[in-house]
Design an enzyme around this catalytic site. Structure first.
Site, PDB file in Angstrom:
ATOM      1  N   TYR A  25       0.795  -1.232   0.000  1.00  0.00           N
ATOM      2  CA  TYR A  25       0.000   0.000   0.000  1.00  0.00           C
ATOM      3  C   TYR A  25       0.828   1.284   0.000  1.00  0.00           C
ATOM      4  O   TYR A  25       0.277   2.375  -0.093  1.00  0.00           O
ATOM      5  CB  TYR A  25      -0.962  -0.007   1.199  1.00  0.00           C
ATOM      6  N   ASN A  76     -13.490   3.279  -1.330  1.00  0.00           N
ATOM      7  CA  ASN A  76     -12.603   2.125  -1.197  1.00  0.00           C
ATOM      8  C   ASN A  76     -13.127   1.360   0.011  1.00  0.00           C
ATOM      9  O   ASN A  76     -12.842   1.730   1.154  1.00  0.00           O
ATOM     10  CB  ASN A  76     -11.151   2.556  -0.982  1.00  0.00           C
ATOM     11  N   GLU A 100     -15.694   2.616  -7.409  1.00  0.00           N
ATOM     12  CA  GLU A 100     -14.891   1.906  -6.405  1.00  0.00           C
ATOM     13  C   GLU A 100     -13.410   2.023  -6.767  1.00  0.00           C
ATOM     14  O   GLU A 100     -13.042   1.876  -7.930  1.00  0.00           O
ATOM     15  CB  GLU A 100     -15.325   0.438  -6.367  1.00  0.00           C
TER      16      GLU A 100
END
Ligand code: DQA
Length: 151
Positions: A25, A76, A100
């Site tokens: 991430y 998200n 999304e």
């Protein structure tokens, strides 16, 4: 033209960005990402609100309360993407365009991440481009709302 109001929702564990699984991430915190989004969309005549929650019910409530308040939502849903019928129903229930976003490419990860239930109620999904996915989603949403680029 009136500025469009857009709500950006981030689901569970996205408050841990910057600490959490950095190899997947990245190093940016959620605040860093939100500031980058604001900075890079300030020419776009939109008003942005940001919401993060680790609770499914809170996300459902915020989506439901978006009626007559927002012209679009970017979400998200984190891990809820893969199993929350409640969030899918909320998305379908409000009649607002929802896009999304996933920071990682969910289609290149574990089998259980490759299906998004919540995406079934969205107009589209952007997955795998990190924070830039939110900026792409805003552009796609503006085009969906205002039909800026005509066929
Ligand atoms: C995520 C992908 C999900 O599978 C995971 O549970 C997350 C983050 C992403 O942004 O890549 O929490 O939504």
């Amino acid at each position: 033209m009136q500025p469009s109001r857009v709500l950006i929702i981030n689901g569970p564990n996205l408050n841990l960005l910057g600490i959490r699984e950095k190899d997947i991430y990245g190093n940016l915190t959620l605040d860093d990402i939100n500031n980058i989004i604001k900075e890079n969309t300030k020419e776009n005549n939109i008003y942005l609100d940001f919401f993060q929650s680790n609770y499914e019910g809170e996300i459902v409530t915020v989506i439901g309360e978006s009626i007559n308040k927002y012209s679009g939502i970017i979400i998200n849903p984190g891990a809820y993407s893969h199993y929350s019928i409640a969030i899918l129903d909320a998305i379908r229930g409000v009649n607002i365009p929802v896009i999304e976003v996933h920071l990682s490419n969910i289609y290149g990860r574990e089998e259980y991440r490759r299906k998004s239930i919540t995406a079934e109620g969205c107009i589209g999904v952007i997955s795998g481009f990190g924070y830039y996915g939110y900026i792409m989603a805003i552009h796609a949403l503006i085009n969906n709302i205002n039909k800026v680029i005509k066929p």
